[in-house]
Design a protein around this motif. Structure first.
Motif, PDB file in Angstrom:
ATOM      1  N   MET A   1       0.843  -1.195   0.000  1.00 23.34           N
ATOM      2  CA  MET A   1       0.000   0.000   0.000  1.00 23.34           C
ATOM      3  C   MET A   1       0.879   1.247   0.000  1.00 23.34           C
ATOM      4  O   MET A   1       1.907   1.281   0.671  1.00 23.34           O
ATOM      5  N   ALA A   2       0.473   2.265  -0.739  1.00 21.65           N
ATOM      6  CA  ALA A   2       1.226   3.508  -0.808  1.00 21.65           C
ATOM      7  C   ALA A   2       1.234   4.200   0.551  1.00 21.65           C
ATOM      8  O   ALA A   2       0.277   4.106   1.326  1.00 21.65           O
ATOM      9  N   VAL A   3       2.321   4.910   0.838  1.00 22.18           N
ATOM     10  CA  VAL A   3       2.458   5.586   2.124  1.00 22.18           C
ATOM     11  C   VAL A   3       1.312   6.559   2.362  1.00 22.18           C
ATOM     12  O   VAL A   3       0.750   6.626   3.461  1.00 22.18           O
ATOM     13  N   ALA A   4       0.942   7.325   1.343  1.00 20.69           N
ATOM     14  CA  ALA A   4      -0.156   8.289   1.505  1.00 20.69           C
ATOM     15  C   ALA A   4      -1.447   7.583   1.918  1.00 20.69           C
ATOM     16  O   ALA A   4      -2.189   8.083   2.769  1.00 20.69           O
ATOM     17  N   ASN A   5      -1.707   6.419   1.331  1.00 19.32           N
ATOM     18  CA  ASN A   5      -2.914   5.663   1.698  1.00 19.32           C
ATOM     19  C   ASN A   5      -2.824   5.120   3.114  1.00 19.32           C
ATOM     20  O   ASN A   5      -3.811   5.120   3.857  1.00 19.32           O
ATOM     21  N   ILE A   6      -1.632   4.654   3.493  1.00 13.94           N
ATOM     22  CA  ILE A   6      -1.437   4.147   4.856  1.00 13.94           C
ATOM     23  C   ILE A   6      -1.745   5.251   5.866  1.00 13.94           C
ATOM     24  O   ILE A   6      -2.459   5.045   6.848  1.00 13.94           O
ATOM     25  N   ILE A   7      -1.211   6.431   5.614  1.00 16.59           N
ATOM     26  CA  ILE A   7      -1.392   7.556   6.534  1.00 16.59           C
ATOM     27  C   ILE A   7      -2.852   8.001   6.584  1.00 16.59           C
ATOM     28  O   ILE A   7      -3.403   8.245   7.663  1.00 16.59           O
ATOM     29  N   ASN A   8      -3.475   8.075   5.422  1.00 14.32           N
ATOM     30  CA  ASN A   8      -4.839   8.617   5.360  1.00 14.32           C
ATOM     31  C   ASN A   8      -5.903   7.645   5.844  1.00 14.32           C
ATOM     32  O   ASN A   8      -7.010   8.068   6.184  1.00 14.32           O
ATOM     33  N   THR A   9      -5.577   6.357   5.864  1.00 18.00           N
ATOM     34  CA  THR A   9      -6.581   5.363   6.281  1.00 18.00           C
ATOM     35  C   THR A   9      -6.259   4.734   7.629  1.00 18.00           C
ATOM     36  O   THR A   9      -6.971   3.833   8.065  1.00 18.00           O
ATOM     37  N   ALA A  10      -5.210   5.210   8.293  1.00 15.75           N
ATOM     38  CA  ALA A  10      -4.797   4.604   9.558  1.00 15.75           C
ATOM     39  C   ALA A  10      -5.884   4.738  10.615  1.00 15.75           C
ATOM     40  O   ALA A  10      -6.339   5.840  10.918  1.00 15.75           O
ATOM     41  N   LYS A  11      -6.324   3.604  11.148  1.00 13.66           N
ATOM     42  CA  LYS A  11      -7.310   3.601  12.222  1.00 13.66           C
ATOM     43  C   LYS A  11      -6.727   2.979  13.488  1.00 13.66           C
ATOM     44  O   LYS A  11      -7.389   2.875  14.499  1.00 13.66           O
ATOM     45  N   LYS A  12      -5.489   2.558  13.380  1.00 17.78           N
ATOM     46  CA  LYS A  12      -4.783   1.999  14.534  1.00 17.78           C
ATOM     47  C   LYS A  12      -3.392   2.625  14.574  1.00 17.78           C
ATOM     48  O   LYS A  12      -2.997   3.360  13.673  1.00 17.78           O
ATOM     49  N   ARG A  13      -2.661   2.354  15.622  1.00 18.74           N
ATOM     50  CA  ARG A  13      -1.320   2.905  15.755  1.00 18.74           C
ATOM     51  C   ARG A  13      -0.395   2.312  14.698  1.00 18.74           C
ATOM     52  O   ARG A  13      -0.306   1.097  14.567  1.00 18.74           O
ATOM     53  N   GLU A  14       0.266   3.182  13.956  1.00 16.31           N
ATOM     54  CA  GLU A  14       1.217   2.761  12.934  1.00 16.31           C
ATOM     55  C   GLU A  14       2.594   3.356  13.235  1.00 16.31           C
ATOM     56  O   GLU A  14       2.693   4.471  13.732  1.00 16.31           O
ATOM     57  N   PHE A  15       3.634   2.590  12.915  1.00 16.44           N
ATOM     58  CA  PHE A  15       5.004   3.052  13.081  1.00 16.44           C
ATOM     59  C   PHE A  15       5.712   3.013  11.745  1.00 16.44           C
ATOM     60  O   PHE A  15       5.442   2.160  10.910  1.00 16.44           O
ATOM     61  N   SER A  16       6.637   3.924  11.559  1.00 24.63           N
ATOM     62  CA  SER A  16       7.534   3.863  10.415  1.00 24.63           C
ATOM     63  C   SER A  16       8.936   4.216  10.904  1.00 24.63           C
ATOM     64  O   SER A  16       9.099   4.774  11.994  1.00 24.63           O
ATOM     65  N   PHE A  17       9.927   3.874  10.088  1.00 25.36           N
ATOM     66  CA  PHE A  17      11.307   4.039  10.512  1.00 25.36           C
ATOM     67  C   PHE A  17      12.157   4.619   9.393  1.00 25.36           C
ATOM     68  O   PHE A  17      11.881   4.393   8.218  1.00 25.36           O
ATOM     69  N   GLU A  18      13.196   5.340   9.774  1.00 26.12           N
ATOM     70  CA  GLU A  18      14.190   5.802   8.815  1.00 26.12           C
ATOM     71  C   GLU A  18      15.488   5.065   9.066  1.00 26.12           C
ATOM     72  O   GLU A  18      15.927   4.928  10.212  1.00 26.12           O
ATOM     73  N   VAL A  19      16.116   4.601   7.990  1.00 26.72           N
ATOM     74  CA  VAL A  19      17.421   3.944   8.099  1.00 26.72           C
ATOM     75  C   VAL A  19      18.404   4.628   7.155  1.00 26.72           C
ATOM     76  O   VAL A  19      18.020   5.301   6.212  1.00 26.72           O
ATOM     77  N   LEU A  20      19.682   4.419   7.425  1.00 26.01           N
ATOM     78  CA  LEU A  20      20.762   5.068   6.692  1.00 26.01           C
ATOM     79  C   LEU A  20      21.557   4.024   5.923  1.00 26.01           C
ATOM     80  O   LEU A  20      22.020   3.049   6.516  1.00 26.01           O
ATOM     81  N   PRO A  21      21.724   4.178   4.603  1.00 27.21           N
ATOM     82  CA  PRO A  21      22.550   3.216   3.863  1.00 27.21           C
ATOM     83  C   PRO A  21      23.975   3.200   4.405  1.00 27.21           C
ATOM     84  O   PRO A  21      24.467   4.216   4.904  1.00 27.21           O
ATOM     85  N   PRO A  22      24.661   2.080   4.296  1.00 23.78           N
ATOM     86  CA  PRO A  22      26.028   1.999   4.816  1.00 23.78           C
ATOM     87  C   PRO A  22      27.006   2.765   3.939  1.00 23.78           C
ATOM     88  O   PRO A  22      26.766   2.963   2.741  1.00 23.78           O
TER      89      PRO A  22
END
Length: 317
Positions: free
Chosen positions: A1-22
């Protein structure tokens, strides 16, 4: 699912993370081990940073240093594709102005399209460490708004030079950054929010904040942004403190304040582990307060803090 859809349809707690390439030559084993741990928490998406260049200095032996070469941090697109394939998680690579020409960005978009990656976080990128102000790459963009225009033109079926794309693929979704304590180069908060409104009007579908430690600053920023016509979702970005040195390093690097109560507790810490535990406790309370205010999506900056983030998320479930 696209991030925009995840954000706009979230009805429960959602987490996302940022990682750094080596860095070049250091391999991906540690990165993928960290991602495996994070994926146990079922993140909504994983965001991959881009750093086009880093200056490397050679010591001359007389106290002076010479900038000998530019070392790139490769692999944002490749790492995003590997995460998507290996872990089956929605990925969101950064695409930035810094260090890239318009043509470079065009080829990035083509590569991402070939890989089936459609979620982008569009950023100007940091100024070079040795520069007093941001200097665009010759043939590149000076502002995120210019980058959004290029991506939207690509979405509309045209290359940057106006040539039609014979077989346009799926359109990219666009996220951007915002700053609850003001971007370091913005003259005031009002103008900074005006820039965010411009990004929205050009097609940005959501914004993710720079890290902050004081929820009141986030709440105040969101309220002011709404008053000024910003209607897209504004996702809070959080990073737990993990070392004693971050008491001074984090405010200087990310241009954010550490609240007095937190700062007073940090100076009492006798070790990095004490500081890490304090960071976990403070960030957990931050997240709980955000939930109480109706926030469903929280974005974690994990660099140097993977274990803390895992502990925080597990404690919140």
């Amino acid at each position: 699912m696209a991030v925009a859809n995840i954000i706009n349809t979230a009805k429960k707690r959602e987490f996302s993370f940022e990682v750094l390439p080596p860095l070049k030559g250091t391999g991906t084993e540690r990165l993928f081990a960290d991602i495996e741990r994070l994926c146990e928490l079922t993140p909504a998406f994983i965001n991959i940073t881009t750093h086009h260049s880093e200056y490397v200095y050679k010591e001359l032996g007389d106290g002076r240093y010479e900038r000998s070469r530019v070392r790139r941090r490769p692999g944002t697109i490749a790492v995003a594709a590997a995460i998507q394939q290996r872990f089956g998680v929605t990925v969101q690579p950064h695409v930035i102005c810094s260090g890239a020409t318009v043509e470079d960005i065009e080829y990035e978009l083509l590569d991402l399209q070939f890989l089936g990656i459609r979620d982008l976080l569009l950023l100007r990128g940091d100024k070079a460490k040795d520069d007093s102000v941001f200097k665009p790459t010759p043939g590149g963009h000076a502002h995120t708004t210019d980058l959004i225009r290029q991506v939207q033109r690509f979405n509309d079926g045209f290359f940057a030079d106006g040539t039609p794309i014979k077989n346009p693929g799926p359109k990219f979704d666009i996220g951007v950054a915002c700053y609850p304590e003001k971007h370091e180069e913005a003259p005031n908060m009002e103008m900074d929010i005006e820039y965010l409104k411009q990004k929205q009007d050009l097609g940005a579908q959501y914004a993710v904040t720079q890290l902050f430690f004081d929820n009141e600053k986030y709440f105040s920023f969101v309220e002011k942004a709404r008053q000024m016509g910003v209607s897209i979702p504004i996702i809070p970005g959080i990073k737990p403190l993990a070392k004693l040195s971050q008491l001074t390093v984090v405010p200087r690097t990310f241009h954010c304040d550490i609240p007095e109560p937190l700062a007073r507790e940090i100076v009492k810490c006798k070790s990095d582990e004490d500081a890490r535990r304090l960071g976990v406790e403070w960030t957990t309370q931050q997240c709980r307060e955000l939930y109480q205010h109706g926030i469903c999506d929280i974005h974690f900056y994990t660099m140097g803090a993977v274990e803390s983030v895992v502990e925080i998320v597990k404690g919140l479930k």
